[in-house]
Enzyme design. Structure first.
Site, short mmCIF file in Angstrom:
data_model
loop_
_atom_site.label_atom_id
_atom_site.label_comp_id
_atom_site.label_asym_id
_atom_site.label_seq_id
_atom_site.Cartn_x
_atom_site.Cartn_y
_atom_site.Cartn_z
N ASP A 250 0.86 -1.21 -0.03
CA ASP A 250 0.17 -0.07 0.14
C ASP A 250 0.86 1.21 -0.09
OD1 ASP A 250 -2.44 1.54 0.17
OD2 ASP A 250 -2.29 1.96 2.48
N SER A 251 0.37 2.39 -0.06
CA SER A 251 1.05 3.50 -0.05
C SER A 251 1.55 4.02 1.43
CB SER A 251 0.42 4.82 -0.33
OG SER A 251 -0.99 5.10 0.33
N TYR B 149 -1.21 8.35 -2.86
CA TYR B 149 -1.20 7.69 -4.25
C TYR B 149 -2.28 8.42 -5.00
CZ TYR B 149 1.73 3.61 -3.62
OH TYR B 149 2.97 2.58 -3.70
N CYS C 84 -4.45 -2.25 -1.67
CA CYS C 84 -4.50 -0.68 -2.08
C CYS C 84 -5.79 -0.62 -3.00
CB CYS C 84 -3.40 -0.17 -2.52
SG CYS C 84 -3.13 1.41 -3.31
N THR D 12 -6.19 2.13 -4.95
CA THR D 12 -5.50 3.04 -6.07
C THR D 12 -5.00 1.95 -7.04
OG1 THR D 12 -5.40 4.86 -4.63
CG2 THR D 12 -4.47 4.87 -6.67
N GLU E 91 -3.32 9.25 8.02
CA GLU E 91 -1.84 9.25 8.20
C GLU E 91 -1.45 10.06 9.44
OE1 GLU E 91 0.50 7.17 6.84
OE2 GLU E 91 -0.91 6.33 5.44
N CYS F 134 -10.89 2.78 -0.57
CA CYS F 134 -9.37 2.96 -0.20
C CYS F 134 -9.24 2.34 1.00
CB CYS F 134 -9.40 4.45 -0.39
SG CYS F 134 -7.80 4.78 0.67
N HIS G 230 -7.21 2.98 3.41
CA HIS G 230 -7.19 3.82 4.71
C HIS G 230 -8.38 4.03 5.37
CE1 HIS G 230 -2.93 4.61 3.07
NE2 HIS G 230 -2.61 5.46 3.98
N1 DGL Z 1 -4.88 3.16 0.54
C1 DGL Z 1 -4.47 3.48 -0.95
C2 DGL Z 1 -5.96 3.16 -1.59
O1 DGL Z 1 -6.59 2.05 -1.01
C3 DGL Z 1 -3.81 4.44 -1.13
C4 DGL Z 1 -4.35 6.19 -0.88
C5 DGL Z 1 -3.40 7.16 -1.22
O2 DGL Z 1 -2.09 7.04 -0.73
O3 DGL Z 1 -4.02 8.05 -1.63
O4 DGL Z 1 -6.25 3.69 -2.35
#
Ligand code: DGL
Length: 266
Positions: free
Chosen positions: A10-11, A42, A73, A75, A152, A184, A186
């Site tokens: 993931d990011s 991301y 992730c 994205t 974050e 996402c 997160h």
């Molecule tokens: N957790 C990621 C996702 O599911 C990345 C989000 C990001 O870094 O913008 O999209």
């Protein structure tokens, strides 16, 4: 049986929501987690940038080597996975198909909202996958650029967070959705605040558990399961800051994170 670890990427801390499900459902599996914190978020990156990042992470995973990769992730799952999947012989699983399966299973009125990053929304992948399973659905995707920085920063339940939830989710409620997909990884960190806002009428879909269920099936079908493993190895790597990863990550998965190592992939 196969004793190699599973790669999870993931990011940042988002993929830990999938790790949480893996710890519960596949506790014998060893894993290598990579949080690409040097490139976070991301959501504002181009497909070309994302494809490059994914290639670098896959190269890192190949040094272990891993037996499968969970693209934890939204994205990368939406933008990158379709381009890179053919380049690897190991299984690569994303979160979008799992989210789509869960979403169509719970919606009654076939009006669904998806909260995701800008890059994910621009790809239209969630809408495509949901409509493939259930063509009559109306899918409304909303980009939520404020969410990842809030998560974050560990701001999981303060006034900024509540305001952002109100801003992104209200238009979907007004459109009469009965199902809201956290597109996402997160966003499940914000699940309690989002749930409180949407109330019991709208079902919240977090794809983590369905993704891990798919992983379990893939491991079984390819004879890749680890077998009994009382001393599972879990390693966490990041490309940028370790601090926030360590602090925020611990909120979700606790002492599973003992150490976070920084590696430079460029
Ligand atoms: N957790 C990621 C996702 O599911 C990345 C989000 C990001 O870094 O913008 O999209």
């Amino acid at each position: 049986m196969n004793t190699q670890p599973i790669g999870v990427l993931d990011s940042g801390v988002g993929g830990l929501t999938v790790i949480k499900a893996m710890l519960a459902e596949l506790p014998d599996e060893d894993f290598i987690y990579f949080g690409d914190t040097a490139h976070l978020p991301y959501g504002n990156k181009t497909p070309a940038q994302l494809i490059t990042y994914a290639g670098d992470i896959m190269k890192f995973f190949s040094t272990f080597p891993v037996k499968a990769v969970v693209v934890a992730c939204g994205t990368h799952s939406s933008v990158t996975l379709q381009h890179i999947i053919k380049d690897y012989s190991i299984p690569l699983l994303g979160v979008v198909k799992a989210a789509a399966r869960s979403a169509v299973a719970v919606t009654s009125n076939k009006r669904l909202g998806v909260l995701a990053t800008q890059a994910t929304v621009m790809s239209g992948t969630f809408t495509r996958e949901i409509k493939t399973l259930q063509p009559g659905c109306t899918v409304m995707e909303v980009a939520c650029p404020k969410f990842v920085p809030l998560v974050e920063a560990g701001k999981l339940d303060d006034s900024d967070t509540r305001q952002a939830v109100h801003e992104y989710v209200s238009p979907l409620i007004e459109q009469g959705i009965d199902t809201l997909v956290l597109g996402c990884t997160h966003y499940p960190f914000l699940g309690p605040v989002i749930k409180e806002f949407i109330g019991p009428q709208v079902k919240l879909v977090d794809p983590s558990y369905e993704t891990v269920e798919e992983l379990r099936q893939v491991l079984h079908s390819k004879n890749l399961t680890r077998g009994n493993n009382p001393h599972s190895q879990r390693h966490f790597y990041v490309s940028g800051s370790q601090e926030s990863f360590f602090t925020v990550g611990k909120l979700l998965v606790g002492d599973v994170i003992q150490r976070v190592e920084q590696v430079c992939l460029d």
